[in-house]
Design an enzyme around this catalytic site. Sequence first.
Site, PDB file in Angstrom:
ATOM      1  N   HIS A  40      21.342  22.775  21.200  1.00 37.13           N
ATOM      2  CA  HIS A  40      20.549  21.826  21.991  1.00 37.13           C
ATOM      3  C   HIS A  40      21.131  21.659  23.392  1.00 37.13           C
ATOM      4  O   HIS A  40      20.405  21.771  24.396  1.00 37.13           O
ATOM      5  CB  HIS A  40      20.528  20.487  21.250  1.00 37.13           C
ATOM      6  N   GLU A  41      22.425  21.411  23.480  1.00 33.31           N
ATOM      7  CA  GLU A  41      23.034  21.160  24.786  1.00 33.31           C
ATOM      8  C   GLU A  41      23.073  22.424  25.654  1.00 33.31           C
ATOM      9  O   GLU A  41      22.905  22.352  26.868  1.00 33.31           O
ATOM     10  CB  GLU A  41      24.435  20.576  24.623  1.00 33.31           C
ATOM     11  N   HIS A  80      19.928  22.699  27.556  1.00 34.96           N
ATOM     12  CA  HIS A  80      19.938  21.987  28.841  1.00 34.96           C
ATOM     13  C   HIS A  80      20.678  22.816  29.898  1.00 34.96           C
ATOM     14  O   HIS A  80      20.223  22.929  31.044  1.00 34.96           O
ATOM     15  CB  HIS A  80      20.628  20.624  28.692  1.00 34.96           C
TER      16      HIS A  80
END
Length: 317
Positions: free
Chosen positions: A230-231, A234
Amino acid sequence: MQAKYSWMFVTAALFLACDAPDEQREATVVAAPETEEELLDACTLHEDDNACAGLDSLGAAGLSHRCGSTPSLDKISAMEADYLGRFAISPDISFAPRVVPTYIHIIKDSQGNGGVTTQQINDQINVLNAAYASSGVSFSLVGTDTTVNNAWYTMGMGTAAESQAKSTLRKGGKGDLNIYFANLGGGLLGWATFPSDYNKSPLMDGVVILNSSVPGGTAAPYNLGDTATHEVGHWAGLYHTFQGGCAKNASSGGDLVSDTPAEKSAAFGCPVGRDSCANIAGQDPIYNFMDYTDDSCMNTFSAGQTARMNGQLMTYR
């Protein structure tokens, strides 16, 4: 519900809600509950099953907030203007294989807490490679180091400890991924910088992850390694699928990806069939890595997200 959510807080919330006009209560809670307090309000005052699931998932992992990578609308506008300006000069979305050199930084305290094993690091890299395989992006572990520092061990987002740790430990250039594992402050699972942040603050570039979220860690249901997935999303230029709520559109709102259906707020657990924007086509993208569902529920990046990642990586990294 977990015992940690005290009746004192619930009583105060109910008192304030009963004292406020209906429209104010609706605006306060329904907007996009993400933090522990917002989820508690949504769960207790509005009987929102998804918010209750969020409390359970976060509470089980000892957390209060899933992700710190929540840029303001002004920041998103600035980042998108910069990206579109650069992309117009060199409009390349190459899906050729791209290998990202990856450095792992393990931060422990003086008592020896915070260790992440070699097997867990290898498993984490494998999880990333499996998740990003369809995008043509892979991650190659270049180096791992371990640092003992009590202040850095509990670093919070935007703190002096974060700045000091990254300034000291970061390796490589703009195309290199640095992942920091620590026992994060603020009740967060992790956070990341975005591609356009690098030019302004190159030493801050990278991803910070709760050490117990690695594969086999103790932060269940977030212990299969997809906090890092997920990170890193980003870091590669993606926003949350629920960015902008039901008001999102393909060109000027939401996550700026046309094939991720609009989503009113973050999804927790694995709420199959959830459709929080009933008047807009498509059920919520609960299986998407950029939502907030449990690790066992996440398994997808959309074609639009893959195109955006490749455009961002080619432009900035």
